[in-house]
Design a protein around this motif. Structure first.
Motif, PDB file in Angstrom:
ATOM      1  N   LEU A  59       0.600  -0.970  -0.057  1.00 46.17           N
ATOM      2  CA  LEU A  59       0.162  -0.087  -0.130  1.00 46.17           C
ATOM      3  C   LEU A  59       1.036   1.425   0.185  1.00 46.17           C
ATOM      4  O   LEU A  59       0.143   2.272  -0.658  1.00 46.17           O
ATOM      5  CB  LEU A  59      -1.092  -0.146   1.385  1.00 46.17           C
ATOM      6  N   ILE A  95      -8.242  -0.660  -5.514  1.00 44.89           N
ATOM      7  CA  ILE A  95      -6.694  -0.224  -4.408  1.00 44.89           C
ATOM      8  C   ILE A  95      -6.444  -1.062  -4.293  1.00 44.89           C
ATOM      9  O   ILE A  95      -5.519  -2.069  -4.586  1.00 44.89           O
ATOM     10  CB  ILE A  95      -7.004   0.326  -3.953  1.00 44.89           C
ATOM     11  N   ARG A 141      -5.538   6.450  -0.490  1.00 41.28           N
ATOM     12  CA  ARG A 141      -4.623   5.764   0.898  1.00 41.28           C
ATOM     13  C   ARG A 141      -4.711   5.808   2.244  1.00 41.28           C
ATOM     14  O   ARG A 141      -5.189   4.417   2.437  1.00 41.28           O
ATOM     15  CB  ARG A 141      -3.259   5.958   0.453  1.00 41.28           C
TER      16      ARG A 141
END
Length: 397
Positions: free
Chosen positions: A219, A317, A229
């Protein structure tokens, strides 16, 4: 004598309007404001009438002559060109009113009072993202079962089976609404009921605890917007539902009390939900506030100025990190629940933090405790557990 383009182009306005004749009742009307308007005079049923064809140069000389020729044919058949033009305009307007998007928006306005605002917003968001680009401009009677099957297959193909079925249900409801208005007697969404495999009470893929450090490492390296994020980090940390996190508003945060109060209107069940915020959660929220604190939403959409990030943002993501089929935003709730139960925290406090509703009505009537202190301790412990793995991941970069 017939006109040519140079004559029309060089024609200058005067104090009074005047005509430049092309012959056979077609002419350009030059107005004092400099506008040049194509006109065609004709007689039908003994009455003198004029057809407006358009303006020059938008309508060229050749196009005006063709329009005049078409009008002559109509007159020869006993039809008025002006009335035919008006009918064509009405047909086009009626066709526009019967497009799927127009009727969908009309259905939404008619039913919005029955829904919570968050649900009404979700319907419009999903329609604009997944449905209108493919079906929006089609006439409602031109949409086939195959069109809808392809659409919901596309949505399900990204792992959003629940959303795909919701979209099918909404399309079916829109057709029912159109039938009530006597616009159609078809409903191509109805035969697809049960087409998608039902998920039942299936569990969302949950990230294995032994992969949390690796997850944080990946990440930290992925190229995404900083606020997105932080959204992933926070959904892991506070383990609320994705829609509750994404729609978060800065007014819901109490920095002094270190709590996030999600109103009942934004919850799956109509109950206000309080999230105790750990030290790390406050730290991440302050970082996020520096990025988006000037607006209403914690995670504002970059596409819709009045909205927040979509359902697919967090999933995309996570998938980009290589965890497709292994982890989901909802799965972080399972991770938290497993760890907290193993640690020995009060199961009722855990269920309250997950905003689960007690299925046993008698037990629920007696068990209305908020377990505030237990939940604060529990959330801080879980935060420390996650942060230790986050710090470990940073050392591995």
């Amino acid at each position: 004598m017939p006109l040519n383009d140079r004559q029309i182009k060089n024609a200058k306005p005067s104090e009074k309007q005047y005509k430049l004749s092309d012959g056979h009742s077609l002419y350009v009307l030059i107005k004092p404001n400099g506008g040049k308007y194509w006109r065609f005079d004709y007689t039908i049923d003994g009455k003198r009438k004029t057809l407006s064809i358009g303006t020059y140069p938008t309508i060229s000389l050749a196009e005006a002559r063709q329009a005049a020729e078409d009008a002559r044919r109509l007159v020869a058949n006993g039809q008025s060109p002006s009335e035919a033009k008006q009918q064509e305009k009405q047909i086009k307007q009626a066709a526009m009113l019967h497009t799927f998007e127009y009727l969908a928006m009309q259905w939404h306005r008619a039913n919005a009072h029955r829904w919570k605002q968050i649900h009404a917003d979700r319907i419009i968001s999903e329609m604009q993202k997944d449905v209108f680009p493919f079906l929006g401009q089609k006439q409602i009677d031109d949409i086939s079962v195959t069109d809808i099957k392809v659409l919901i297959d596309r949505i399900a193909g990204r792992g959003a089976n629940v959303t795909a079925e919701k979209v099918r249900q909404w399309i079916q409801a829109i057709y029912n609404y159109a039938a009530m208005l006597e616009i159609t007697d078809r409903n191509p969404a109805a035969p697809l009921r049960g087409f998608l495999a039902k998920g039942g009470n299936r569990h969302m893929p949950a990230l294995p605890r032994e992969k949390v450090t690796e997850f944080y490492q990946r990440l930290g390296m992925v190229n995404v917007y900083p606020q997105n994020r932080l959204a992933v980090m926070l959904v892991m940390l506070v383990f609320v539902r994705s829609t509750e996190l994404r729609g978060g508003e800065w007014s819901e945060i109490d920095w002094q009390a270190k709590t996030w109060t999600i109103p009942a209107s934004r919850m799956k069940r109509p109950h206000m939900h309080i999230v105790p915020l750990s030290d790390w959660a406050i730290e991440l929220l302050r970082e996020l506030h520096g990025l988006t604190g000037q607006g209403r939403y914690m995670f504002p959409s970059r596409i819709n100025a009045d909205g927040y990030i979509s359902e697919g943002t967090l999933n995309n993501i996570i998938n980009s990190l290589g965890y497709k089929g292994q982890a989901t935003p909802h799965g972080f709730r399972s991770l938290a629940s497993s760890l907290l139960n193993e640690k020995g925290f009060n199961p009722d406090a855990i269920e309250r933090q997950l905003a689960h509703i007690e299925s046993n009505k008698i037990r629920a009537a007696y068990n209305r405790a908020e377990y505030t202190e237990e939940r604060q301790t529990m959330m801080q412990w879980y935060s420390d557990w996650l942060k230790a793995r986050y710090e470990q991941a940073k050392c591995m970069e």
